[in-house]
Design an enzyme around this catalytic site. Structure first.
Site, PDB file in Angstrom:
ATOM      1  N   GLU A   1       1.819  12.954   5.693  1.00  0.00           N
ATOM      2  CA  GLU A   1       1.458  11.575   5.315  1.00  0.00           C
ATOM      3  C   GLU A   1       0.151  11.560   4.536  1.00  0.00           C
ATOM      4  O   GLU A   1       0.028  10.864   3.526  1.00  0.00           O
ATOM      5  CB  GLU A   1       1.242  10.715   6.570  1.00  0.00           C
ATOM      6  CG  GLU A   1       2.481  10.427   7.359  1.00  0.00           C
ATOM      7  CD  GLU A   1       2.218   9.428   8.474  1.00  0.00           C
ATOM      8  OE1 GLU A   1       3.055   8.547   8.652  1.00  0.00           O
ATOM      9  OE2 GLU A   1       1.178   9.516   9.168  1.00  0.00           O
TER      10      GLU A   1
ATOM     11  N   ASP B   1      11.064  -1.723   8.051  1.00  0.00           N
ATOM     12  CA  ASP B   1      11.260  -0.338   7.598  1.00  0.00           C
ATOM     13  C   ASP B   1      12.417  -0.240   6.605  1.00  0.00           C
ATOM     14  O   ASP B   1      13.293   0.635   6.701  1.00  0.00           O
ATOM     15  CB  ASP B   1      11.476   0.607   8.801  1.00  0.00           C
ATOM     16  CG  ASP B   1      10.241   0.676   9.676  1.00  0.00           C
ATOM     17  OD1 ASP B   1       9.132   0.501   9.151  1.00  0.00           O
ATOM     18  OD2 ASP B   1      10.382   0.888  10.895  1.00  0.00           O
TER      19      ASP B   1
ATOM     20  N   MET C   1       0.599  -2.686  12.705  1.00  0.00           N
ATOM     21  CA  MET C   1       1.648  -2.789  13.716  1.00  0.00           C
ATOM     22  C   MET C   1       2.320  -4.154  13.809  1.00  0.00           C
ATOM     23  O   MET C   1       2.984  -4.452  14.790  1.00  0.00           O
ATOM     24  CB  MET C   1       1.107  -2.358  15.090  1.00  0.00           C
ATOM     25  CG  MET C   1       0.646  -0.906  15.147  1.00  0.00           C
ATOM     26  SD  MET C   1       1.836   0.265  14.441  1.00  0.00           S
ATOM     27  CE  MET C   1       3.049   0.309  15.761  1.00  0.00           C
ATOM     28  N   ARG C   2       2.148  -4.966  12.790  1.00  0.00           N
ATOM     29  CA  ARG C   2       2.802  -6.275  12.805  1.00  0.00           C
ATOM     30  C   ARG C   2       3.892  -6.333  11.737  1.00  0.00           C
ATOM     31  O   ARG C   2       3.767  -5.720  10.682  1.00  0.00           O
ATOM     32  CB  ARG C   2       1.789  -7.378  12.537  1.00  0.00           C
ATOM     33  CG  ARG C   2       0.768  -7.526  13.654  1.00  0.00           C
ATOM     34  CD  ARG C   2      -0.268  -8.553  13.296  1.00  0.00           C
ATOM     35  NE  ARG C   2       0.274  -9.892  13.136  1.00  0.00           N
ATOM     36  CZ  ARG C   2       0.542 -10.712  14.138  1.00  0.00           C
ATOM     37  NH1 ARG C   2       0.323 -10.335  15.387  1.00  0.00           N
ATOM     38  NH2 ARG C   2       1.029 -11.918  13.910  1.00  0.00           N
ATOM     39  N   ILE C   3       4.935  -7.095  12.045  1.00  0.00           N
ATOM     40  CA  ILE C   3       6.003  -7.300  11.069  1.00  0.00           C
ATOM     41  C   ILE C   3       5.588  -8.469  10.187  1.00  0.00           C
ATOM     42  O   ILE C   3       5.191  -9.529  10.684  1.00  0.00           O
ATOM     43  CB  ILE C   3       7.332  -7.594  11.800  1.00  0.00           C
ATOM     44  CG1 ILE C   3       7.754  -6.340  12.585  1.00  0.00           C
ATOM     45  CG2 ILE C   3       8.415  -8.035  10.821  1.00  0.00           C
ATOM     46  CD1 ILE C   3       8.857  -6.583  13.583  1.00  0.00           C
ATOM     47  N   LEU C   4       5.646  -8.268   8.873  1.00  0.00           N
ATOM     48  CA  LEU C   4       5.209  -9.332   7.973  1.00  0.00           C
ATOM     49  C   LEU C   4       6.272 -10.434   7.900  1.00  0.00           C
ATOM     50  O   LEU C   4       7.468 -10.154   7.850  1.00  0.00           O
ATOM     51  CB  LEU C   4       4.966  -8.780   6.569  1.00  0.00           C
ATOM     52  CG  LEU C   4       3.929  -7.666   6.417  1.00  0.00           C
ATOM     53  CD1 LEU C   4       3.643  -7.422   4.931  1.00  0.00           C
ATOM     54  CD2 LEU C   4       2.634  -7.979   7.149  1.00  0.00           C
TER      55      LEU C   4
ATOM     56  N   HIS D   1       6.039   5.411   6.535  1.00  0.00           N
ATOM     57  CA  HIS D   1       6.805   5.500   7.780  1.00  0.00           C
ATOM     58  C   HIS D   1       6.997   6.981   8.133  1.00  0.00           C
ATOM     59  O   HIS D   1       7.380   7.775   7.264  1.00  0.00           O
ATOM     60  CB  HIS D   1       8.162   4.816   7.611  1.00  0.00           C
ATOM     61  CG  HIS D   1       8.955   4.801   8.872  1.00  0.00           C
ATOM     62  ND1 HIS D   1       8.658   3.963   9.929  1.00  0.00           N
ATOM     63  CD2 HIS D   1      10.017   5.545   9.261  1.00  0.00           C
ATOM     64  CE1 HIS D   1       9.516   4.190  10.917  1.00  0.00           C
ATOM     65  NE2 HIS D   1      10.342   5.145  10.543  1.00  0.00           N
TER      66      HIS D   1
END
Ligand code: GRF
Length: 199
Positions: A174, A145, A90-93, A109
């Site tokens: 998924e 995304d 849940m983190r943005i790199l 996603h």
């Protein structure tokens, strides 16, 4: 090929990856499972499966996102990880993380990108009233995304669907798609250059 899975929560995708490695459907070695959340059930799954390295770092112990990601990258290098698989991370790199593993970070996603980006993709698609949504596996780049699409599967929305029933079908899709793409990637069968993804 050594790979790591990053997960923040339940880890149902991680479980399918663990199972596919056990059945040798994925030939790569799942060497590391990492979480930014000590309470993530994904860590419990990883320990149970005896993944060689199961690690957690608390972002609160770092002055910035960049500093946290630098520690992650250092750790990945130390463990000789070739591929990073995000599965509900849940983190943005940060850009430096992306640069360090350019074309070697995968994400899944729960929508057909570029539609319904963000953390509430299933809810957003359902509330929008789409008739078809689905699942995307893509390379991670500096935008959220975004990045080259490697594989997509559609999931139809029926008039009888509730958000929960749609969610369940998306997760099922998924669980089938991600292990397949990881198997192809670790076997060197996915092109990451050129005009289109290869699956
Ligand atoms: C999945 O829906 C994935 O697409 C999204 O986060 C969810 C993670 O679920 N990025 P789980 O932790 O693998 O069960």
């Amino acid at each position: 090929m050594n790979f790591a899975v990053f997960a923040s929560g339940n880890g149902s995708n991680l479980q399918m990856i663990i199972d596919a490695v056990k059945k040798k459907r994925i030939k790569g070695t799942l060497k590391l499972v990492f979480s930014d959340n000590a309470a993530a059930f994904a860590l419990t799954r990883a320990r149970k499966a005896k993944v060689p390295v199961v690690a957690h770092l608390d972002p609160k112990g770092f002055p910035s996102r960049e500093a946290f990601d630098a520690a992650c990258v250092e750790f990945l290098k130390k463990e000789k990880i070739d591929l990073v698989v995000l599965a509900g991370y849940m983190r943005i790199l940060s850009p430096a993380f992306v640069r360090a593993y350019r074309d070697r970070i995968l994400n899944i996603h729960p929508a057909l990108l570029p539609a319904f980006k963000g953390a509430h993709a299933i809810k957003d698609a359902f509330e929008h009233g789409v008739k078809v949504t689905g699942v995307t596996v893509h390379l991670v780049d500096e935008e959220v995304d975004h990045g080259m699409i490697l594989a997509q599967v559609p999931v139809e929305v029926s008039p009888k669907d509730t958000r929960q029933s749609l969610e369940a079908r998306i997760h099922k899709a998924e669980h089938i798609l991600y292990p397949k793409v990881i198997a192809l990637f670790t076997a060197g069968k996915i092109k990451t250059k050129g005009p289109a993804g290869a699956v």
